[in-house]
Design a protein around this motif. Structure first.
Motif, mmCIF file in Angstrom:
data_model
loop_
_atom_site.group_PDB
_atom_site.id
_atom_site.type_symbol
_atom_site.label_atom_id
_atom_site.label_comp_id
_atom_site.label_asym_id
_atom_site.label_seq_id
_atom_site.Cartn_x
_atom_site.Cartn_y
_atom_site.Cartn_z
ATOM 1 N N SER A 1 -8.649 1.520 1.480
ATOM 2 C CA SER A 1 -7.765 0.696 0.875
ATOM 3 C C SER A 1 -6.834 0.766 1.168
ATOM 4 C CB SER A 1 -8.388 1.310 -0.616
ATOM 5 O OG SER A 1 -6.936 1.284 -1.468
ATOM 6 N N PRO A 2 -6.172 -0.283 1.143
ATOM 7 C CA PRO A 2 -5.001 -0.869 1.324
ATOM 8 C C PRO A 2 -3.854 0.703 1.227
ATOM 9 C CG PRO A 2 -5.748 -2.601 1.130
ATOM 10 C CD PRO A 2 -6.809 -1.675 0.486
ATOM 11 N N GLY A 3 -3.675 0.483 -0.253
ATOM 12 C CA GLY A 3 -3.976 2.185 -0.991
ATOM 13 C C GLY A 3 -3.254 3.352 -0.306
ATOM 14 N N LYS B 1 5.288 2.387 5.316
ATOM 15 C CA LYS B 1 5.745 1.812 6.772
ATOM 16 C C LYS B 1 4.707 1.937 7.117
ATOM 17 C CE LYS B 1 7.981 4.481 10.387
ATOM 18 N NZ LYS B 1 8.869 5.904 10.594
ATOM 19 N N GLU B 2 3.653 2.456 7.388
ATOM 20 C CA GLU B 2 1.924 2.743 8.132
ATOM 21 C C GLU B 2 1.563 1.350 7.934
ATOM 22 O OE1 GLU B 2 1.095 6.891 7.641
ATOM 23 O OE2 GLU B 2 -0.012 5.527 5.744
ATOM 24 N N LYS B 3 1.861 0.439 6.866
ATOM 25 C CA LYS B 3 0.976 -0.986 7.457
ATOM 26 C C LYS B 3 1.462 -1.508 8.267
ATOM 27 C CE LYS B 3 -0.050 -0.544 2.080
ATOM 28 N NZ LYS B 3 -0.281 -1.090 0.986
ATOM 29 N N ILE C 1 -5.167 -5.450 8.033
ATOM 30 C CA ILE C 1 -6.061 -4.832 7.052
ATOM 31 C C ILE C 1 -6.872 -6.551 6.327
ATOM 32 C CG2 ILE C 1 -6.126 -4.520 4.540
ATOM 33 C CD1 ILE C 1 -4.122 -3.496 4.978
ATOM 34 N N ILE C 2 -8.185 -6.447 6.199
ATOM 35 C CA ILE C 2 -9.264 -7.307 5.661
ATOM 36 C C ILE C 2 -10.153 -6.516 4.629
ATOM 37 C CG2 ILE C 2 -11.645 -8.819 6.224
ATOM 38 C CD1 ILE C 2 -10.870 -8.722 9.075
ATOM 39 N N PHE D 1 -11.494 -2.816 -1.572
ATOM 40 C CA PHE D 1 -12.423 -2.240 0.035
ATOM 41 C C PHE D 1 -11.529 -2.800 1.110
ATOM 42 C CE2 PHE D 1 -14.695 0.092 -4.109
ATOM 43 C CZ PHE D 1 -15.006 1.400 -3.266
ATOM 44 N N SER D 2 -11.555 -2.390 2.183
ATOM 45 C CA SER D 2 -10.933 -3.194 3.096
ATOM 46 C C SER D 2 -11.622 -2.595 4.369
ATOM 47 C CB SER D 2 -9.245 -2.374 2.441
ATOM 48 O OG SER D 2 -9.484 -3.323 1.620
#
Length: 203
Positions: free
Chosen positions: A114-116, A121-123, A128-129, A143-144
């Protein structure tokens, strides 16, 4: 000569041990059920292959979520890559921490999560898809697939997954998988639009 960081060595050893325990658990459960996906990297015979993608065993996120969501997400990932002619090796680890460690240390090209799972900073270091949504309260959980940006192999997998995901949505395979787990008529009419909202690069 470069010396290995004791913490990295300890973490790597822990990952190997947890993978072995996870594999033993999967073997025991396979006596009563046949696994369909993903392929697990730990091999009983021969050399262990490095995983392209890692995921983790997760606790249901809310009262309506079940392990079916995890199974469905893996089938979506498998079918999306299949539609693009790819069969990456997926390793499901016992915890989110181990899976994220494998991604951050470049042991894997991508993470199913998950993006969470990433800090702000890490993102910036990952693409992300989002491929599956489940309702949580007044919102929804994504869900990614999380791909490393500065990696040629990850870029290849990212393109294959994105193209394949759009393909199975268009052909109806995605709907078929969704209804397999949730029943007919359960996919909301705006579901695909919401997926596109999270994937701004889609045309």
């Amino acid at each position: 000569m470069k010396q290995n960081n004791p913490l990295d060595l300890a973490s790597s050893s822990l990952i190997s041990m947890m993978r072995l325990l996870s594999m033993l658990s999967l073997i025991m459960s396979s006596w009563s059920a046949v696994a369909t996906a993903p392929r697990v990297t730990a091999q009983m015979l021969g050399e262990e292959k490095k995983a392209d993608i890692v995921g983790y065993q997760s606790i249901p996120l809310n009262a309506t979520a079940t392990d079916l969501d995890g199974k469905l997400s893996l089938e979506i990932v498998t079918e999306a890559f299949k539609a693009s002619g790819k069969t990456p090796i997926v390793d499901i680890l016992p915890s989110k921490e181990l899976a994220k460690y494998a991604l951050l240390k470049s042991d894997a090209a991508a993470l199913i999560g998950s993006p969470g799972d990433l800090t702000a900073k890490e993102k910036n270091q990952y693409d992300i898809i989002t491929f599956y949504l489940i309702p949580i309260g007044s919102g929804e959980q994504q869900f990614s697939m999380i791909f490393r940006k500065m990696d040629t192999h990850a870029k290849e997998l990212q393109k294959a997954f994105s193209d394949g995901l759009k393909k199975i949505i268009k052909t109806g395979k995605y709907l078929e998988l969704f209804e397999k787990y949730h029943g007919k008529g359960k996919l909301s009419t705006d579901y695909v639009s919401r997926l596109k909202h999270y994937n701004s690069s889609w045309k």
